[in-house]
Each structure stands twice: as structure tokens, then as C-alpha cells.
Design a protein around this motif. Structure first.
Motif, PDB file in Angstrom:
ATOM      1  N   ALA A 284      50.545  42.350  -0.497  1.00 16.47           N
ATOM      2  CA  ALA A 284      49.606  41.096   0.236  1.00 16.47           C
ATOM      3  C   ALA A 284      50.660  40.300   1.161  1.00 16.47           C
ATOM      4  O   ALA A 284      50.418  39.941   2.445  1.00 16.47           O
ATOM      5  N   LYS A 285      51.661  39.926   0.447  1.00 12.05           N
ATOM      6  CA  LYS A 285      52.515  38.776   1.034  1.00 12.05           C
ATOM      7  C   LYS A 285      53.500  39.424   2.168  1.00 12.05           C
ATOM      8  O   LYS A 285      53.602  38.898   3.258  1.00 12.05           O
TER       9      LYS A 285
ATOM     10  N   SER B 262      45.106  40.605  16.842  1.00  9.99           N
ATOM     11  CA  SER B 262      44.385  39.276  17.062  1.00  9.99           C
ATOM     12  C   SER B 262      44.301  38.531  15.527  1.00  9.99           C
ATOM     13  O   SER B 262      44.797  38.905  14.701  1.00  9.99           O
ATOM     14  N   GLU B 263      43.743  37.498  15.952  1.00 10.53           N
ATOM     15  CA  GLU B 263      43.881  36.324  14.808  1.00 10.53           C
ATOM     16  C   GLU B 263      42.709  36.975  13.850  1.00 10.53           C
ATOM     17  O   GLU B 263      43.196  36.582  12.474  1.00 10.53           O
ATOM     18  N   PHE B 264      41.765  37.636  13.801  1.00  9.11           N
ATOM     19  CA  PHE B 264      41.043  38.290  13.081  1.00  9.11           C
ATOM     20  C   PHE B 264      41.735  39.222  12.071  1.00  9.11           C
ATOM     21  O   PHE B 264      41.348  39.028  10.770  1.00  9.11           O
ATOM     22  N   GLN B 265      42.822  39.904  12.536  1.00 10.63           N
ATOM     23  CA  GLN B 265      43.409  40.695  11.713  1.00 10.63           C
ATOM     24  C   GLN B 265      44.367  39.790  10.743  1.00 10.63           C
ATOM     25  O   GLN B 265      44.574  40.169   9.457  1.00 10.63           O
ATOM     26  N   LEU B 266      44.864  38.646  11.222  1.00  5.87           N
ATOM     27  CA  LEU B 266      45.721  37.763  10.358  1.00  5.87           C
ATOM     28  C   LEU B 266      44.828  37.251   9.226  1.00  5.87           C
ATOM     29  O   LEU B 266      45.296  37.151   8.120  1.00  5.87           O
ATOM     30  N   GLU B 267      43.614  36.926   9.543  1.00 13.09           N
ATOM     31  CA  GLU B 267      42.692  36.397   8.561  1.00 13.09           C
ATOM     32  C   GLU B 267      42.207  37.384   7.554  1.00 13.09           C
ATOM     33  O   GLU B 267      42.221  37.009   6.268  1.00 13.09           O
ATOM     34  N   SER B 268      42.190  38.313   7.888  1.00 17.08           N
ATOM     35  CA  SER B 268      42.053  39.754   6.930  1.00 17.08           C
ATOM     36  C   SER B 268      43.021  39.869   6.041  1.00 17.08           C
ATOM     37  O   SER B 268      42.837  40.009   4.766  1.00 17.08           O
ATOM     38  N   VAL B 269      44.215  39.754   6.648  1.00 19.09           N
ATOM     39  CA  VAL B 269      45.407  39.739   5.627  1.00 19.09           C
ATOM     40  C   VAL B 269      45.515  38.620   4.618  1.00 19.09           C
ATOM     41  O   VAL B 269      45.961  38.869   3.431  1.00 19.09           O
TER      42      VAL B 269
ATOM     43  N   LEU C  56      45.443  38.845   0.640  1.00 22.24           N
ATOM     44  CA  LEU C  56      46.491  37.819  -0.439  1.00 22.24           C
ATOM     45  C   LEU C  56      45.800  37.217  -1.344  1.00 22.24           C
ATOM     46  O   LEU C  56      46.123  37.203  -2.541  1.00 22.24           O
ATOM     47  N   GLN C  57      44.674  36.555  -0.790  1.00 23.98           N
ATOM     48  CA  GLN C  57      44.090  35.618  -2.096  1.00 23.98           C
ATOM     49  C   GLN C  57      43.225  36.532  -2.996  1.00 23.98           C
ATOM     50  O   GLN C  57      43.239  35.898  -4.107  1.00 23.98           O
ATOM     51  N   SER C  58      42.720  37.690  -2.552  1.00 18.85           N
ATOM     52  CA  SER C  58      42.049  38.387  -3.424  1.00 18.85           C
ATOM     53  C   SER C  58      43.128  38.998  -4.550  1.00 18.85           C
ATOM     54  O   SER C  58      42.727  39.163  -5.690  1.00 18.85           O
TER      55      SER C  58
ATOM     56  N   GLU D   7      45.759  37.507  -5.328  1.00 19.83           N
ATOM     57  CA  GLU D   7      46.364  36.509  -6.314  1.00 19.83           C
ATOM     58  C   GLU D   7      45.229  36.174  -7.424  1.00 19.83           C
ATOM     59  O   GLU D   7      45.591  36.049  -8.349  1.00 19.83           O
ATOM     60  N   ALA D   8      44.024  36.328  -6.984  1.00 18.08           N
ATOM     61  CA  ALA D   8      42.915  35.912  -8.066  1.00 18.08           C
ATOM     62  C   ALA D   8      42.966  37.246  -9.098  1.00 18.08           C
ATOM     63  O   ALA D   8      42.800  37.096 -10.323  1.00 18.08           O
ATOM     64  N   LEU D   9      43.225  38.320  -8.630  1.00 14.88           N
ATOM     65  CA  LEU D   9      43.372  39.612  -9.412  1.00 14.88           C
ATOM     66  C   LEU D   9      44.368  39.286 -10.523  1.00 14.88           C
ATOM     67  O   LEU D   9      44.356  39.604 -11.608  1.00 14.88           O
ATOM     68  N   LEU D  10      45.404  38.824 -10.052  1.00 13.13           N
ATOM     69  CA  LEU D  10      46.608  38.474 -10.775  1.00 13.13           C
ATOM     70  C   LEU D  10      46.455  37.381 -11.861  1.00 13.13           C
ATOM     71  O   LEU D  10      46.661  37.290 -13.043  1.00 13.13           O
ATOM     72  N   ALA D  11      45.681  36.401 -11.382  1.00 16.50           N
ATOM     73  CA  ALA D  11      45.235  35.182 -12.373  1.00 16.50           C
ATOM     74  C   ALA D  11      44.273  35.944 -13.466  1.00 16.50           C
ATOM     75  O   ALA D  11      44.365  35.556 -14.642  1.00 16.50           O
ATOM     76  N   GLN D  12      43.408  36.767 -13.126  1.00 18.92           N
ATOM     77  CA  GLN D  12      42.315  37.159 -13.933  1.00 18.92           C
ATOM     78  C   GLN D  12      43.136  38.159 -15.159  1.00 18.92           C
ATOM     79  O   GLN D  12      43.052  38.234 -16.195  1.00 18.92           O
ATOM     80  N   ALA D  13      44.211  39.089 -14.419  1.00 19.97           N
ATOM     81  CA  ALA D  13      44.886  39.643 -15.193  1.00 19.97           C
ATOM     82  C   ALA D  13      45.810  38.884 -16.260  1.00 19.97           C
ATOM     83  O   ALA D  13      46.154  39.319 -17.663  1.00 19.97           O
ATOM     84  N   ASN D  14      46.210  37.682 -15.880  1.00 22.48           N
ATOM     85  CA  ASN D  14      47.218  37.058 -16.689  1.00 22.48           C
ATOM     86  C   ASN D  14      46.034  36.250 -17.798  1.00 22.48           C
ATOM     87  O   ASN D  14      46.540  36.246 -19.095  1.00 22.48           O
ATOM     88  N   ALA D  15      44.927  35.981 -17.710  1.00 23.23           N
ATOM     89  CA  ALA D  15      43.973  35.430 -18.305  1.00 23.23           C
ATOM     90  C   ALA D  15      43.878  36.565 -19.652  1.00 23.23           C
ATOM     91  O   ALA D  15      43.676  36.106 -20.786  1.00 23.23           O
TER      92      ALA D  15
END
Length: 391
Positions: free
Chosen positions: A121-122, A138-145, A149-151, A153-161
């Protein structure tokens, strides 16, 4: 002349009669004197003594902790034995950890997958950012990317937990002692399946460095014991009480004295008693939780009079002694006594004074006003727990 002789004979007879009467009277007096019996009398003198009262008590350690597993598993090893002394952090039980180790490996794999997703994602974000600046995407594609990335990172945090939780569960398979103390019994053995929901704990650990003795005191006795003590609160007054002893079940005295710490603020309406707690040091570990004994409270009495129990008699709950007065006549005298643990002795609270002489033998044959021949005996130490006087 004949009349004169008759008068002379009568005079002689009268004189002889008078002498005979006097002689008989003297003999009677001597006989009465010889009938006055000799009795041993004791001159009472003030002494300092200590009385004791015993109260049944139960013993508990300063801290008793139930040992329960936090994860489910079969007991693989028991590393201590019942009755062992253990330290805080010492391993007591080991559960089979094969399943939990597999969970740890799975969680570690999930962490690696999540880390890879974050990296991807990065990279996408880094590639998309300049394209947006050049207006290629477009800006929309940037927000989607960015959302991807946020998703990730959240999955990584859950996996670490999940990994941390799995490692914690792995640690929980090694069950340790939360405190120093004595191990209790083992209701489960190697091979038993246990979990956090078991009804009976694996064992208990009792911190017995200080033992607490719980007992009850009658409300009247408690008030008598504390009313003369200084302090604004009951707790402050209790600190002024003398040390107490613990009488063990074999009637021996525990070799460390204790102190009364607290007393309940509620009187049991059914028994009229107050619950009290005393603390005893237990450096040798001789005392165990669940044990029993008697708390022995000392009660000091200074300058009191003592009488042998066999020198008194009781009628309708009242005690009496025979006191010899200055005319050697005995007077039936009522006395008030404190019944304590002294052997064959009463402590007199009223009825006698210093120097009174009481008859100490043969009182069954005495009666009030009877004259005796007193033989004064010396009052000895009539009880083992008489304190020596400082006078």
C-alpha cells in the motif's frame, strides 16, 4: 457448849463448801480453756498478679490466593509439592502448550502478511502521488490508495495484537505463584484438563509470614478491657493493650507473642460478641492457615488480696471466709472474688483488708462467734503467675 460446837462445825462445813466451789470453778475454766482448738490462720497481704482469659481462635495467613489457570489445557507438569514454601514468580504448574504454540506461529504469519500488505500500500501511494500532481490520475484514485494503506495498517495492528495475545497465552501455560507462601493441596493431577472456569482452584498459596488469629470476645469483657485505655478511637486503644499469647492445640505456648490489631464495629445480636483479630509473626512457618488455638489475654491486678479456695465456702453463689478478730473469735465474712485461672486461689475484690487473718483449715467445723486459738502462717506464692511485687 454443845451449841457452840455445832455452830463451829457448821462454819467449817461452809468454808469447805466455798473452797470446793472455787476449786470446781477453776477446774471448769481450765477445762474450757483446754477445749479451745488451735487453727491455722493466714494474714492476707497485697500482691501483684496476672490473670488470663482464653478465647478460641482460628488462624489464617496474611494472604491466601487461589491459583487458577487463565487458559485451557492439560496439566503437563507439577513443579512443586503440597506444603512447599514458594517464592513470588516461581513456576508451579506447566500446561501442555502445543495448540497455543501453533496459534503463536499462525499469528506470526498473519503479522508478516499484514506487513507485506502495508508495504504494498505504501508503494502504491508513492507511485500515485506524483501522478496526481501531474494530473495523470484523479484525486479520487489518490484517496482510494490512502484508504488501502490505512486498511493495511489496521490489519497489521490487529495481527500484532493477535500475536501478543497468543504469546501471552503461551506464557499463561507456565502458572506461577503471585506471592511468597505455602502451597495448599492439589485437587488436579498431571493429565487433568483445566481451564479458567474450573470450580476448584489448582491449589492455594498462603502468605504465612504473618498469621492472623480471629476470635470473639463478649461485649462486656471487651468494654472492661478497653474502657481504661487512652485513645480517641477503638483502634488507638487496642494499640495500648499488652501483647497476647497463642495456646496451641497441644497446650504449648507459641514462642512469639502477638498484638490485637482490630475489632469489629458490630456486636453480634445473637451471641453478644465482638469479632477481634490478632497478628502473630511466623518466621519459622510453624503456624498454618486453617489452624486453631486459643488467644490468651493477660489481665494485670496490682495490690490485690488472695485467699485459698479451700479457706472459703459458697452459699447461693456468694463466697464467705472466717476472719479471726482481736478477741480470737471468728466472724463469718462475705467476700467478692474474681474467678481467674489461678490454681486453688481466689482474688478478693472486696470484703477483706490488708492484715485480716482468715482461717485456712477445718472451716467445716466452725461457726460464727466461735473462739479459737490462732496459729499464724505465712502467705506464700500461691500461684505460678504471681508477679513479684516492686515494694
Amino acid at each position: 457448849m454443845k451449841i457452840f460446837k455445832q455452830i463451829a462445825n457448821l462454819a467449817i462445813i461452809a468454808i469447805l463448801f466455798i473452797f470446793s466451789s472455787c476449786s470446781n470453778k477453776q477446774q471448769g475454766n481450765a477445762q474450757m480453756a483446754s477445749q479451745i482448738s488451735e487453727y491455722n490462720v493466714l494474714e492476707v497481704t497485697p500482691q501483684n498478679i496476672t490473670l488470663y482469659q482464653d478465647f478460641p481462635a482460628t488462624l489464617e495467613g496474611e494472604q491466601t490466593v487461589e491459583i487458577r489457570p487463565r487458559v485451557a489445557g492439560y496439566i503437563e507438569r507439577i513443579l512443586v509439592d503440597e506444603g512447599d514454601y514458594v517464592k513470588k514468580g516461581q513456576v508451579l504448574f506447566q500446561l501442555n502448550a502445543n495448540d497455543i504454540r501453533a496459534q503463536v506461529r499462525s499469528a506470526e504469519a498473519q503479522v508478516k502478511v499484514a506487513e507485506s500488505q502495508v508495504s504494498t500500500a505504501k508503494i502504491n501511494l508513492e507511485k500515485t502521488q506524483p501522478l496526481v500532481e501531474k494530473s495523470i490520475v484523479s484525486e479520487f484514485q489518490l484517496e482510494s490508495v490512502k484508504t488501502e494503506l490505512q486498511s493495511a495498517e489496521a490489519l497489521l495492528a490487529q495481527a500484532n495484537a493477535n500475536l501478543a495475545n497468543a504469546k501471552a497465552n503461551l506464557d499463561y501455560t507456565m502458572i506461577t505463584s503471585p506471592t511468597d507462601g505455602i502451597i495448599g493441596t492439589f485437587p488436579y493431577r498431571v493429565g487433568s484438563l483445566v481451564s479458567s472456569s474450573i470450580a476448584t482452584p489448582l491449589t492455594t498459596v498462603s502468605n504465612t509470614s504473618t498469621m492472623r488469629a480471629y476470635f470473639s470476645i463478649n461485649e462486656k469483657v471487651f468494654l472492661q478491657m478497653t474502657k481504661s485505655l487512652k485513645g480517641n478511637t477503638t483502634r488507638e486503644k487496642l494499640t495500648k493493650l499488652p501483647e497476647v499469647e497463642l495456646v496451641l492445640p497441644d497446650q504449648s505456648i507459641y514462642n512469639h507473642k502477638g498484638k490485637i490489631e482490630i475489632a469489629s464495629g458490630i456486636v453480634d445480636p445473637q451471641t453478644g460478641a465482638i469479632n477481634v483479630r490478632a497478628a502473630f509473626p511466623n518466621p519459622e512457618g510453624d503456624l498454618r492457615s486453617g489452624g486453631s488455638g486459643n488467644i490468651r489475654l493477660p489481665e494485670y491486678h496490682n495490690n490485690v488480696l488472695l485467699v485459698p479456695q479451700n479457706a472459703s465456702y459458697e452459699i447461693q453463689g456468694k463466697h464467705f471466709v472466717y476472719v479471726a478478730n482481736s478477741d480470737n473469735k471468728i466472724v463469718n465474712t462475705p467476700i467478692e472474688v474474681i474467678v481467674g485461672n489461678l490454681k486453688d486461689v481466689y482474688v478478693v475484690s472486696s470484703g477483706l483488708k490488708k492484715g485480716d487473718k482468715i482461717v485456712v483449715e477445718g472451716i467445716a467445723g466452725l461457726r460464727d462467734g466461735m473462739e479459737i486459738k490462732p496459729k499464724v502462717t505465712v502467705q506464700e506464692a500461691v500461684a505460678d503467675n504471681i508477679q513479684p511485687s516492686n515494694e
